[in-house]
Scaffold this active site. Structure first.
Site, PDB file in Angstrom:
ATOM      1  N   ARG A  47      56.912  61.080  54.509  1.00 11.77           N
ATOM      2  CA  ARG A  47      57.778  62.150  55.016  1.00 11.77           C
ATOM      3  C   ARG A  47      58.111  63.079  53.851  1.00 11.77           C
ATOM      4  NH1 ARG A  47      61.159  61.532  51.399  1.00 11.77           N
ATOM      5  NH2 ARG A  47      62.327  63.156  52.413  1.00 11.77           N
ATOM      6  N   GLY A  48      58.701  64.195  54.244  1.00 11.08           N
ATOM      7  CA  GLY A  48      58.966  65.235  53.240  1.00 11.08           C
ATOM      8  C   GLY A  48      57.924  66.321  53.412  1.00 11.08           C
ATOM      9  N   ALA A  49      58.345  67.552  53.637  1.00 14.32           N
ATOM     10  CA  ALA A  49      57.404  68.606  54.018  1.00 14.32           C
ATOM     11  C   ALA A  49      56.160  68.685  53.128  1.00 14.32           C
ATOM     12  CB  ALA A  49      58.147  69.945  54.065  1.00 14.32           C
ATOM     13  N   ARG A  88      54.200  66.018  63.544  1.00 19.25           N
ATOM     14  CA  ARG A  88      55.615  66.421  63.455  1.00 19.25           C
ATOM     15  C   ARG A  88      55.642  67.948  63.522  1.00 19.25           C
ATOM     16  NH1 ARG A  88      59.163  63.851  58.782  1.00 19.25           N
ATOM     17  NH2 ARG A  88      60.880  64.345  60.202  1.00 19.25           N
ATOM     18  N   GLN A 193      67.654  59.005  54.072  1.00 22.58           N
ATOM     19  CA  GLN A 193      66.784  59.364  52.945  1.00 22.58           C
ATOM     20  C   GLN A 193      67.586  59.457  51.636  1.00 22.58           C
ATOM     21  OE1 GLN A 193      66.796  60.884  55.938  1.00 22.58           O
ATOM     22  NE2 GLN A 193      64.818  61.787  56.482  1.00 22.58           N
ATOM     23  N   ASP A 234      61.969  72.619  55.122  1.00 20.65           N
ATOM     24  CA  ASP A 234      60.800  72.258  55.922  1.00 20.65           C
ATOM     25  C   ASP A 234      60.084  73.486  56.460  1.00 20.65           C
ATOM     26  OD1 ASP A 234      62.807  69.859  56.077  1.00 20.65           O
ATOM     27  OD2 ASP A 234      60.811  69.068  56.512  1.00 20.65           O
ATOM     28  N   ASN A 244      65.897  72.777  57.547  1.00 24.18           N
ATOM     29  CA  ASN A 244      65.939  71.623  56.658  1.00 24.18           C
ATOM     30  C   ASN A 244      66.645  70.482  57.371  1.00 24.18           C
ATOM     31  OD1 ASN A 244      65.223  70.641  53.925  1.00 24.18           O
ATOM     32  ND2 ASN A 244      67.430  70.323  53.750  1.00 24.18           N
ATOM     33  N   LYS A 245      66.699  69.325  56.694  1.00 22.58           N
ATOM     34  CA  LYS A 245      67.299  68.137  57.290  1.00 22.58           C
ATOM     35  C   LYS A 245      68.640  68.422  57.947  1.00 22.58           C
ATOM     36  CE  LYS A 245      65.747  65.144  57.558  1.00 22.58           C
ATOM     37  NZ  LYS A 245      64.925  64.895  58.752  1.00 22.58           N
TER      38      LYS A 245
HETATM   39  C1  LIG Z   1      60.703  68.224  49.665  1.00 18.86           C
HETATM   40  S1  LIG Z   1      61.025  67.419  51.187  1.00 18.86           S
HETATM   41  C2  LIG Z   1      61.511  68.703  52.201  1.00 18.86           C
HETATM   42  C3  LIG Z   1      62.347  68.239  53.386  1.00 18.86           C
HETATM   43  O1  LIG Z   1      61.693  67.234  54.213  1.00 18.86           O
HETATM   44  C4  LIG Z   1      62.689  66.275  54.618  1.00 18.86           C
HETATM   45  O2  LIG Z   1      62.594  65.923  55.981  1.00 18.86           O
HETATM   46  P1  LIG Z   1      62.006  64.462  56.438  1.00 18.86           P
HETATM   47  O3  LIG Z   1      62.580  63.430  55.521  1.00 18.86           O
HETATM   48  O4  LIG Z   1      62.462  64.335  57.876  1.00 18.86           O
HETATM   49  O5  LIG Z   1      60.504  64.608  56.314  1.00 18.86           O
HETATM   50  C5  LIG Z   1      64.002  66.957  54.355  1.00 18.86           C
HETATM   51  O6  LIG Z   1      64.301  67.921  55.341  1.00 18.86           O
HETATM   52  C6  LIG Z   1      63.670  67.608  53.023  1.00 18.86           C
HETATM   53  O7  LIG Z   1      64.614  68.515  52.588  1.00 18.86           O
END
Ligand SMILES: CSC[C@H]1O[C@H](OP(=O)(O)O)[C@H](O)[C@@H]1O
Length: 346
Positions: A47-49, A88, A193, A234, A244-245
């Site tokens: 996960r993580g964009a 996603r 996270q 994101d 974003n989250k």
């Molecule tokens: C550098 S990560 C960017 C972004 O992705 C995360 O979402 P997820 O954990 O659901 O994939 C989060 O929004 C981060 O800020």
């Protein structure tokens, strides 16, 4: 350096560090086809964009291995890429990586030729993300006051990227250059996270980190304990609206109320140049179990509905600056916004 995605050419396969089990257990998933990569993205093993984009780029390579030798390889490939793209919806990096690869293999007459191009591109996307994060770190650290106390949300570190991190990349660079005093990390319900990944990454690096519950963030700002808020992204629109989250919008409102700068750090591959307004960003809704499990209730409570949007959108008016490897944009003043209108080049 922590590397959550490892390509193995000889097999071939993509090894994925399963982030659902961190920090308690280091388990690696072995993805041998594009469907397994799509599943790993959907269940958030990766996960993580930016990391999602890198995984997708390697997923395209695996898809080409699957269709190699077939007469209808191009049509069969598209089916697999659609499946990958549907893993996603919010992080634009996933779509950016797939469309960039499709563009570069468009002229290839055989799967083997396309495979060679896609393999080089995936390796480049992974390495370029690390280099972008190091540049973002430099540009972002320069914005912070001396001895800064920063608050961050979710996880934007090496686990979410090609290494170093975006918002956590700014934190790491500021720490190594003596500009950072401490980090306050929100737990980031329901997936945690911040609690599981950010606090662990920073503690492993010896960076002072204090974990707080999400709902304590505004009170910390009110108490004067935060000099800057810095988050990842994101999907960013041309005018600087930021998906974003979930919880990021609330942090932006609290930061504005307490006159605290609100920074967004992300690679250019997170900018969606096709969008002007954040209202057009698709927000992923995830299953109710994530909320209940975060409270230790495996089966929830009968008769209780849930809403579990994974992201929210912060309007550009609440964003002090957006830091990409190409430079800094200032949505409130309109300075540097041309940087968000240029498509990222892989
Ligand atoms: C550098 S990560 C960017 C972004 O992705 C995360 O979402 P997820 O954990 O659901 O994939 C989060 O929004 C981060 O800020």
């Amino acid at each position: 350096m922590l590397v959550p995605l490892q390509w193995e050419e000889d097999k071939p396969c993509l090894r994925v560090l399963d982030q659902r089990l961190l920090p308690g257990e280091n388990r690696w998933l072995v993805c041998e086809n594009s469907r397994q990569v799509a599943d790993a993205i959907h269940v958030m093993a990766v996960r993580g964009a930016p990391a999602i984009g890198i995984a997708a780029a390697w997923g395209v390579v695996l898809a080409l291995h699957e269709v190699a030798g077939r007469e209808d390889w191009s049509a069969a490939l598209q089916e697999r890429l659609s499946q990958l793209a549907g893993a996603r919806p919010t992080a634009v990096n996933l779509h950016w990586a797939i469309t960039a690869t499709q563009r570069q293999i468009a002229g290839c007459e055989t799967a083997a030729a396309a495979l060679a191009v896609a393999g080089r591109l995936a390796a480049h996307i992974q390495a370029a993300d690390l280099a972008a994060n190091q540049r973002i770190g430099e540009l972002g650290a320069a914005l912070l006051p001396e001895r800064a106390r920063v608050l961050t949300h979710c996880n934007t570190g090496a686990l979410a990227t090609g290494g170093h991190g975006t918002a956590l990349g700014v934190v790491r660079t500021a720490w190594s250059s003596g500009r950072l005093q401490s980090v306050m990390a929100t737990e980031t319900r329901p997936w945690l996270q911040g609690l599981r990944l950010t606090s662990w990454e920073l503690a492993e690096d010896g960076i002072p980190v204090t974990l707080i519950v999400d709902s304590a963030a505004a009170a910390m700002m009110q108490a004067g304990e935060v000099d800057a808020v810095i988050i990842g992204a994101d999907r960013i629109t041309r005018r600087g609206d930021v998906a974003n989250k979930i919880g990021s919008y609330a942090l932006a409102l609290a930061a504005r109320a307490h006159k605290i700068p609100f920074y967004v750090a992300a690679p250019a591959s997170t900018v969606d140049v096709s969008l002007e307004s954040g209202e057009d960003i698709e927000i992923e809704d995830r299953e109710a179990g994530e909320i209940w499990r975060a409270a230790g209730l495996e089966h929830g409570i009968a008769g209780v509905r849930t809403r579990n949007p994974a992201f929210d959108v912060t309007p550009a008016s609440l964003v002090t600056a957006i830091i990409t490897e190409n430079g800094v944009s200032w949505p409130a003043s309109g300075e540097g916004m041309e940087l968000l209108a240029e498509p990222a080049r892989p």
